[in-house]
Scaffold this motif. Structure first.
Motif, PDB file in Angstrom:
ATOM      1  N   THR A  15      39.832  28.389  34.715  1.00  0.00           N
ATOM      2  CA  THR A  15      39.837  27.001  35.198  1.00  0.00           C
ATOM      3  C   THR A  15      39.088  26.130  34.181  1.00  0.00           C
ATOM      4  OG1 THR A  15      37.754  27.267  36.391  1.00  0.00           O
ATOM      5  CG2 THR A  15      39.782  27.764  37.617  1.00  0.00           C
ATOM      6  N   SER A  16      39.335  24.817  34.246  1.00  0.00           N
ATOM      7  CA  SER A  16      38.622  23.932  33.313  1.00  0.00           C
ATOM      8  C   SER A  16      37.126  23.969  33.623  1.00  0.00           C
ATOM      9  CB  SER A  16      39.181  22.508  33.379  1.00  0.00           C
ATOM     10  OG  SER A  16      39.243  22.092  34.715  1.00  0.00           O
ATOM     11  N   GLU A  17      36.766  24.205  34.899  1.00  0.00           N
ATOM     12  CA  GLU A  17      35.332  24.300  35.261  1.00  0.00           C
ATOM     13  C   GLU A  17      34.702  25.521  34.570  1.00  0.00           C
ATOM     14  OE1 GLU A  17      37.728  23.868  37.582  1.00  0.00           O
ATOM     15  OE2 GLU A  17      37.311  21.749  37.967  1.00  0.00           O
ATOM     16  N   GLN A  18      35.443  26.640  34.552  1.00  0.00           N
ATOM     17  CA  GLN A  18      34.901  27.851  33.916  1.00  0.00           C
ATOM     18  C   GLN A  18      34.679  27.613  32.421  1.00  0.00           C
ATOM     19  OE1 GLN A  18      38.011  30.542  35.247  1.00  0.00           O
ATOM     20  NE2 GLN A  18      36.705  31.400  36.862  1.00  0.00           N
ATOM     21  N   ILE A  19      35.655  26.965  31.782  1.00  0.00           N
ATOM     22  CA  ILE A  19      35.531  26.699  30.343  1.00  0.00           C
ATOM     23  C   ILE A  19      34.372  25.702  30.116  1.00  0.00           C
ATOM     24  CG2 ILE A  19      36.716  25.769  28.295  1.00  0.00           C
ATOM     25  CD1 ILE A  19      39.352  26.799  29.614  1.00  0.00           C
ATOM     26  N   GLY A  20      34.279  24.713  30.989  1.00  0.00           N
ATOM     27  CA  GLY A  20      33.194  23.727  30.897  1.00  0.00           C
ATOM     28  C   GLY A  20      31.836  24.401  31.021  1.00  0.00           C
ATOM     29  N   PHE A  21      31.708  25.348  31.946  1.00  0.00           N
ATOM     30  CA  PHE A  21      30.437  26.047  32.150  1.00  0.00           C
ATOM     31  C   PHE A  21      30.060  26.855  30.900  1.00  0.00           C
ATOM     32  CE2 PHE A  21      28.000  29.693  34.145  1.00  0.00           C
ATOM     33  CZ  PHE A  21      26.842  28.950  34.349  1.00  0.00           C
ATOM     34  N   CYS A  56      26.677  26.088  28.724  1.00  0.00           N
ATOM     35  CA  CYS A  56      25.664  27.128  28.445  1.00  0.00           C
ATOM     36  C   CYS A  56      25.502  27.315  26.950  1.00  0.00           C
ATOM     37  CB  CYS A  56      26.039  28.442  29.111  1.00  0.00           C
ATOM     38  SG  CYS A  56      25.941  28.369  30.896  1.00  0.00           S
ATOM     39  N   MET A  57      26.637  27.286  26.216  1.00  0.00           N
ATOM     40  CA  MET A  57      26.520  27.472  24.768  1.00  0.00           C
ATOM     41  C   MET A  57      25.669  26.370  24.158  1.00  0.00           C
ATOM     42  SD  MET A  57      30.253  28.831  23.605  1.00  0.00           S
ATOM     43  CE  MET A  57      29.882  28.622  21.894  1.00  0.00           C
ATOM     44  N   GLU A  58      25.891  25.155  24.632  1.00  0.00           N
ATOM     45  CA  GLU A  58      25.132  24.009  24.089  1.00  0.00           C
ATOM     46  C   GLU A  58      23.626  24.230  24.280  1.00  0.00           C
ATOM     47  OE1 GLU A  58      26.310  20.253  25.707  1.00  0.00           O
ATOM     48  OE2 GLU A  58      25.405  19.169  24.032  1.00  0.00           O
ATOM     49  N   LYS A  59      23.278  24.826  25.435  1.00  0.00           N
ATOM     50  CA  LYS A  59      21.851  25.062  25.713  1.00  0.00           C
ATOM     51  C   LYS A  59      21.246  26.106  24.775  1.00  0.00           C
ATOM     52  CE  LYS A  59      21.752  24.487  30.629  1.00  0.00           C
ATOM     53  NZ  LYS A  59      21.988  25.351  31.762  1.00  0.00           N
ATOM     54  N   PHE A  60      22.028  27.134  24.452  1.00  0.00           N
ATOM     55  CA  PHE A  60      21.437  28.308  23.795  1.00  0.00           C
ATOM     56  C   PHE A  60      21.703  28.407  22.300  1.00  0.00           C
ATOM     57  CE2 PHE A  60      22.342  29.958  28.218  1.00  0.00           C
ATOM     58  CZ  PHE A  60      21.044  29.729  28.657  1.00  0.00           C
TER      59      PHE A  60
END
Ligand SMILES: Cc1ncc(COP(=O)(O)O)c(C=O)c1O
Length: 365
Positions: A350-356, A360-364
């Motif tokens: 889902t687009s939500e899964q890809i968004g999540f 998370c990548m942006e954070k880490f």
């Protein structure tokens, strides 16, 4: 020891050690592998034909189901015929057996998949290499080949499994124009993925030249198992007559063929899956670009992440794992030294899964 052991089917969510993870790896591009329709196809086939046909295709190993699958694949691929065989790994070997003649010169893509390199290595101890991201190397290799050599046979991946690079077919055909040549592509990661109908690399580029052949697999986008070579009757007849891999191996077991048939049927009835796959690939790549990461080939659902050090990449994978996201760190043959992260999306994320994932990548990172 394999670190991650599946406790259920592969899909956008997988279960490992009793815990559910969002999964952004693998090759289940159309999200078919865990579909109940495929399981039902397999059950129906096993009830009627059992598991193995226990013989090679040329000695009473062919079932009606294998013939039906070949018809379905050729219809899908828009070719006269298709050959089904035990594995996708055998594909390039079978193609080379079908077409290679004395004095032909093979030119192989640098760092091609091991199935391609091994198929070439058993035929010629030395062959010339070229790089798909530097076609000057192809021109240079061609200059080294004497005028007395036979045809030029270019062998390569349609889409590279790790980097998602699409083979530049029109450019290569242009370079080869003056020469008597064939292009053989391993479309394992393009079949069911690229092009308007999912037919693969040639369709993606709008190329229909008769000097381009390809092999593919049913174990990736179609979620089943086994290899196939769609093509002209001339090609498939030569393959059946000349490929020892085809003649010597037992074909895929009936339940697997039943699952593959169910997969093509489901795909035919749910054409929007392909569009969804391309949309999801685009979503992932746009997101990576926003994060300042390289993201080429927008319609390919594979994105390589090479972040400098192994430690940095493994660290990122661990942080994501803590958030319930599995992005495999890859040392698959052909990976850069130090490994890489190979991200992949499917049509059923889902687009939500890809968004999540991106959040998370942006954070880490
Ligand atoms: C480019 C390529 N060719 C062939 C294969 C082998 O296909 P299969 O696993 O279906 O035998 C793979 C990976 O599995 C691959 O990445």
């Amino acid at each position: 020891m394999d670190r991650f052991v599946l406790q259920g089917p592969v899909g956008p969510e997988i279960i490992i050690e009793g815990k559910s993870y969002l999964f952004f790896g693998g090759t289940d591009y159309l999200g078919m592998a865990g579909r109940p329709e495929l399981a039902r196809g397999a059950e129906k086939a096993v009830a009627r034909y059992g598991i193995s046909s226990s013989s090679s295709r040329i000695s009473v190993g062919t079932t009606e189901l294998h013939l039906e699958l070949e018809k379905v694949i050729s219809r899908f691929a828009g070719t006269e015929d298709a050959v089904v065989m035990a594995t996708g790994y055998m594909g390039m070997d079978a193609l080379l057996s079908a077409v290679l003649e004395k004095d032909d010169m093979i030119l192989i893509q640098h760092n091609a998949h091991s199935s391609i390199r091994e198929a070439v290595a058993v035929r010629t101890p030395s062959c010339l290499e070229f790089k798909i991201d530097d076609l000057g190397t192809l021109e240079e290799a061609l200059r080294k080949i004497s005028g007395e050599a036979g045809r030029i046979i270019v062998v390569a991946e349609g889409v590279s499994p790790l980097f998602g690079t699409v083979f530049p077919l029109p450019e290569v055909l242009k370079i080869l124009m003056e020469r008597n040549s064939l292009v053989l592509l391993d479309d394992a990661h393009a079949f069911g993925v690229l092009g308007e109908h999912g037919r693969g690399t040639a369709e993606f580029h709008g190329c229909s030249q008769t000097n381009t052949h390809f092999c593919a697999t049913l174990s990736k986008a179609f979620g089943a198992f086994g290899g196939c070579v769609p093509g002209s009757l001339r090609l498939t007849e030569a393959l059946r007559n000349r490929s020892l891999a085809y003649q010597g191996a037992t074909p895929p077991p009936a339940p697997v063929v039943g699952a593959a048939l169910a997969s093509f049927e489901y795909f035919a009835e749910n054409q929007e899956l392909l569009q969804k796959l391309h949309e999801n690939a685009g979503l992932l790549k746009q997101g990576l670009t926003r994060l300042g990461l390289p993201a080429e080939n927008p319609s390919v659902p594979v994105a390589p992440l090479c972040l400098g050090s192994t430690e940095k990449m493994q660290n990122l994978c661990e942080r994501l794992l803590e958030q319930g996201i599995l992005t495999p760190f890859s040392t698959y043959p052909g990976s850069p030294e130090g490994g890489m992260i190979r991200l992949a999306v499917s049509a059923v994320h889902t687009s939500e899964q890809i968004g999540f994932l991106l959040e998370c990548m942006e954070k880490f990172i």
